[in-house]
Design an enzyme around this catalytic site. Structure first.
Site, PDB file in Angstrom:
ATOM      1  N   HIS A   1       0.806  -1.223   0.121  1.00  0.00           N
ATOM      2  CA  HIS A   1       0.127   0.053  -0.163  1.00  0.00           C
ATOM      3  C   HIS A   1       0.901   1.195  -0.014  1.00  0.00           C
ATOM      4  O   HIS A   1       2.262   1.071   0.296  1.00  0.00           O
ATOM      5  CB  HIS A   1      -0.959  -0.146   1.265  1.00  0.00           C
ATOM      6  CG  HIS A   1      -0.330   0.032   2.386  1.00  0.00           C
ATOM      7  ND1 HIS A   1       0.514  -0.907   2.991  1.00  0.00           N
ATOM      8  CD2 HIS A   1      -0.390   0.932   3.414  1.00  0.00           C
ATOM      9  CE1 HIS A   1       1.219  -0.406   4.196  1.00  0.00           C
ATOM     10  NE2 HIS A   1       0.282   0.543   4.644  1.00  0.00           N
TER      11      HIS A   1
ATOM     12  N   HIS B   1       1.225   3.961   2.005  1.00  0.00           N
ATOM     13  CA  HIS B   1       1.817   4.648   3.000  1.00  0.00           C
ATOM     14  C   HIS B   1       3.271   4.783   3.153  1.00  0.00           C
ATOM     15  O   HIS B   1       4.005   3.886   2.817  1.00  0.00           O
ATOM     16  CB  HIS B   1       1.298   4.245   4.515  1.00  0.00           C
ATOM     17  CG  HIS B   1      -0.234   4.301   4.910  1.00  0.00           C
ATOM     18  ND1 HIS B   1      -0.921   3.511   5.437  1.00  0.00           N
ATOM     19  CD2 HIS B   1      -0.932   5.427   4.272  1.00  0.00           C
ATOM     20  CE1 HIS B   1      -2.134   3.981   5.587  1.00  0.00           C
ATOM     21  NE2 HIS B   1      -2.112   5.384   4.975  1.00  0.00           N
TER      22      HIS B   1
ATOM     23  N   ASP C   1       5.767   4.582   5.078  1.00  0.00           N
ATOM     24  CA  ASP C   1       6.552   3.714   5.814  1.00  0.00           C
ATOM     25  C   ASP C   1       6.740   2.133   5.114  1.00  0.00           C
ATOM     26  O   ASP C   1       7.517   1.439   5.595  1.00  0.00           O
ATOM     27  CB  ASP C   1       6.233   3.467   7.144  1.00  0.00           C
ATOM     28  CG  ASP C   1       4.904   2.928   7.327  1.00  0.00           C
ATOM     29  OD1 ASP C   1       3.974   3.203   6.453  1.00  0.00           O
ATOM     30  OD2 ASP C   1       4.606   2.282   8.376  1.00  0.00           O
ATOM     31  N   HIS C   2       5.952   2.239   3.890  1.00  0.00           N
ATOM     32  CA  HIS C   2       6.082   0.905   3.025  1.00  0.00           C
ATOM     33  C   HIS C   2       6.492   1.215   1.680  1.00  0.00           C
ATOM     34  O   HIS C   2       6.705   0.567   0.599  1.00  0.00           O
ATOM     35  CB  HIS C   2       4.724   0.286   2.852  1.00  0.00           C
ATOM     36  CG  HIS C   2       4.322  -0.157   4.187  1.00  0.00           C
ATOM     37  ND1 HIS C   2       4.358  -1.486   4.753  1.00  0.00           N
ATOM     38  CD2 HIS C   2       3.798   0.361   5.373  1.00  0.00           C
ATOM     39  CE1 HIS C   2       3.855  -1.907   5.644  1.00  0.00           C
ATOM     40  NE2 HIS C   2       3.616  -0.591   6.491  1.00  0.00           N
TER      41      HIS C   2
ATOM     42  N   HIS D   1      -7.698  -2.004   5.228  1.00  0.00           N
ATOM     43  CA  HIS D   1      -6.573  -0.945   5.729  1.00  0.00           C
ATOM     44  C   HIS D   1      -7.050   0.435   5.456  1.00  0.00           C
ATOM     45  O   HIS D   1      -6.387   1.382   5.825  1.00  0.00           O
ATOM     46  CB  HIS D   1      -5.270  -1.143   4.918  1.00  0.00           C
ATOM     47  CG  HIS D   1      -4.036  -0.216   5.948  1.00  0.00           C
ATOM     48  ND1 HIS D   1      -4.148  -0.627   7.225  1.00  0.00           N
ATOM     49  CD2 HIS D   1      -3.219   0.373   5.457  1.00  0.00           C
ATOM     50  CE1 HIS D   1      -2.937   0.262   7.632  1.00  0.00           C
ATOM     51  NE2 HIS D   1      -2.544   0.834   6.707  1.00  0.00           N
TER      52      HIS D   1
END
Length: 256
Positions: free
Chosen positions: A64, A66, A68-69, A145
């Site tokens: 996804h 975001h 932090d990914h 999510h």
């Protein structure tokens, strides 16, 4: 390469920002000679280079959008096009709808759109998306999510790894993980406030999902800063009777 077993190396497992000794979410999955960078959180590109160069990757898979990914996709773009890396073709990148435009939005600084497709051959994920990357079969399922997000099942030589990405417990993840050898599942921390949509697993949820899926082993990851890794493992183990470990950075886990 039947002698190259399915395994994954933890490049990072921190959230929502990197720790001093732990990058954000990212994993190097290898098997049968194929190499896939799964999630590209902050700090993972540096860790990836301990194992291989960008031009040695066979694919990138993103759960996804975001930061932090995904944040290290931005610097990977510059590495792929403007440094010492020499790609023979753009790196296949499997990601949620809008991945290419999101990257271009951050990377474009003039009236001309940055050529993200020169670095990455982007293919958008959908529920049930399946692709072969060398000896690996990658199957993606849409999960819960609050934004477009996907979980991943990787299969090779009779072994299976399932990665939850970020998600609340949901039937799609449990079904995807059915009978897997290893479930790599987020365990972000506390229950959300009353009336707030649930978008993550707690450690107990991770144990429940592993048990319901009949997973053989559980590795908890993406543990929120309100918990220590040991606490997350101990709490997950109250709901799952199989082996439970934490995704310590730098550790390589065999699958099966």
């Amino acid at each position: 390469m039947t002698g190259d077993p399915l395994r994954f190396t933890v490049l990072g497992s921190a959230t929502p920002y990197p720790a001093v000794d732990n990058a954000c979410s990212g994993y190097l999955v290898r098997g049968g000679g194929a190499r896939v960078w799964v999630d590209a959180g902050t700090g993972t590109l540096a860790r990836l280079q301990r194992h291989l160069r960008l031009d040695e990757l066979d694919a990138i898979w993103i759960s996804h959008l975001h930061a932090d990914h995904t944040a290290d996709l931005l610097t990977a773009y510059y590495g792929a096009l403007y440094a010492d890396v020499r790609l023979t073709a753009p790196i296949p990148l499997y990601g949620p709808p809008g991945t290419a435009d999101r990257l271009a939005h951050f990377l474009t600084h003039t009236d001309t759109r940055s050529p993200v497709e020169s670095a990455f051959a982007v293919e958008e994920l959908r529920d049930g998306h399946r692709v072969r990357v060398g000896a690996l079969t990658l199957t993606s399922r849409a999960v819960a999510h609050g934004i477009p997000a996907f979980a991943l099942r990787v299969e090779a030589v009779g072994r299976s790894l399932v990665y939850s990405g970020d998600t609340a417990p949901c039937p799609a993840l449990t079904g995807l993980a059915a009978g897997c050898d290893v479930l790599l599942c987020e365990a972000d921390g506390p229950e959300p406030p009353a009336g707030t949509e649930k978008v993550h697993h707690t450690p107990e949820d991770a144990g429940d999902t592993a048990a319901a899926a009949g997973a053989r082993r559980l590795v908890v990851t993406h543990v929120g800063r309100s918990l220590t890794p040991r606490q997350a493992v101990e709490r997950a183990a109250t709901r799952f009777g199989g082996p439970v470990a934490h995704a310590d950075p730098g550790v390589t886990f065999p699958v099966g």
